[in-house]
Every structure is written in C-alpha cells, then in structure tokens.
Design a protein around this motif. Structure first.
Motif: not given
Length: 263
Positions: A176, A165-166, A162, A118, A114, A132-133
């Motif tokens: 995300v 990241l968001a 995650a 990214a 991941h 979008h991930l």
C-alpha cells in the motif's frame, strides 16, 4: 513494483495526476491501463491518447456497486488487477461553514471511495498473494490544507486508512502506498485560484507547484521501492517532522502566512 506487463486501474483518471499516471504506466510497459472517471468523455480522450493498452470506463467512485463492477469487469477482461490507483479527489475551499452536502461529498470521494476500492480488489489480490494499492491522499493528509476544513479532515482519514491497510495486509503480500503531493498544476488548483480559495493561494505562494508528470515520476520511483509514503515534494517530510516536534510553532508559522495573504 515494476510496471512491465502489469494491469492497472486508475480512478479519477481523466485529468491531472490520474491522466499523467496513465501515460507513464503505459510508457513503462503496462499490459493494460483502465482509465476510470465520472467524466466518461474525458476518460475516453485520455485513453485514446495513451494508446491501445488503455481502456476508458465511466463510473462514480462514490457508488460502491459501480466500483465493484469496475473491478469485476477488469478482472474478467484481463485476469487480474496488479495495481489499483484510487486517485479521485475533491476539495471544498471552505471551513466549518461548508454545508453538510459538501462535507458528505468530500467524505465519500476522499475516503469512502478508498474503502470501496479496497473491499473490491483485496479478495482476489489476497488469493493470489500479491497486489498494490496506491491511494492519492495529498500532503494535506499529513499536514493541513489551510482554508479547507473538509479536505484536511478527509485526507487525514485517507492516510490513516491507507496506513491501516499497510499494517494489516503487508505480511499477506499486499503493498500500500499513500501518494501525498503538495502543490500540483491540476484543474483542482486552477479552479481554487480562480475562486480565490485561501488554500490554493497558499499553495501558489509556496512556489513549489509540480506538474502532474513530475508527480508520476515520483510514483514510479515510490512503487519501485515499495514505499508507503510517496512524497513528490520532499520538503513535506521536513514539514511533518517540524509539525510533530513543535505543533505550536508550526501553527504559528501557518497563521503568519495566512495573515500575510489576507492582507
């Protein structure tokens, strides 16, 4: 996110959830679906079944250079990546006795892949102001995978990454989502049951095993609503609340289930 005319990359795309996502994204009108997997032959078979919008790539998600190449080649071929699905995952079926090699593999596939994704996709997404991930993290990332210590630890790390990241990139146009299903009828679950792994037996005993296509339905809905947590099993949200509010009671219930299965 609406999938129409989108360029999508899916790692771990040769089977299970990844293959179901590839089929569904194509049905939703994606412009291109890149099916990436360590098993190049299986990836080609999935891509052939998806149709002309799909392209298969053999690659190892634990090799950062291969992830960078996947992203660069896709951007060169299609001009952009709108959605990157970091879907590859592995389990161990064991506890603290799992050797360092097993823990390292779980860490590299379930977490570092991941990170590599990214690092590779964010620069272009940030430059465009959008992207979008989707990270397949498992309900184990918000609860516990009974019987699998490495899976539990690495999936918790994946959800944490995650979420980071968001929080960090949302205001720059990056969305995300953490996909956290519980039991899914995939080769991973079948292999775990065949090996007698406790975690797989717990999932089977729950009676709530979804098909990969049902998970793909939840993903489409979650992407459309730009949700962070995508929970194909809605009961996972209730379990997470119970776990947070009464951790001792939650653990006692799981211990009772484990004792029953072992008996």
């Amino acid at each position: 996110m609406n999938l129409t005319d989108r360029v999508v990359v899916i790692t771990g795309g040769a089977g299970g959830i990844g293959a179901a996502l590839a089929r569904r994204f194509a049905a939703e009108g994606a412009a291109a679906v890149v099916v990436a997997d360590l098993d190049a032959g299986a990836a080609r078979a999935v891509a052939a079944g998806v149709g002309p919008v799909a392209r298969a790539v053999g690659m190892d998600v634990t090799d950062e250079e291969q992830v960078r190449t996947l992203v660069a080649d896709t951007e060169q071929r299609y001009g952009r990546i709108d959605l990157f699905c970091a879907n590859a995952g592995v389990s161990t079926g064991g506890g603290v006795e799992v050797d360092d090699a097993g823990w390292d593999r779980a860490w590299r596939v379930n977490v570092l892949s991941h990170v590599y994704a990214a690092r590779a996709v964010l620069p272009a997404m940030l430059a465009r102001g959008g992207g979008h991930l989707l990270m397949t993290c498992s309900a184990a990332g918000v609860l516990t995978a009974v019987g699998d210590a490495a899976y539990t630890a690495t999936k918790h790390a994946a959800v944490g990454f995650a979420e980071w990241l968001a929080i960090t990139y949302r205001d720059q146009g990056i969305r995300v989502s953490a996909l956290c299903p519980q039991g899914v009828d995939t080769p991973m679950l079948a292999d775990g049951l065949a090996a007698g792994h406790l975690g797989a037996r717990v999932i089977a005993a729950s009676g709530a095993v979804l098909t990969p296509d049902e998970v793909a339905d939840s993903v489409i809905a979650g992407l459309a609503e730009e949700r962070f947590l995508i929970l194909p099993h809605p009961e996972v949200a209730a379990y997470a609340r119970r776990r947070a509010e009464d951790p001792d009671g939650w653990q006692a219930g799981l211990r009772k289930l484990v004792r029953r299965l072992r008996a």
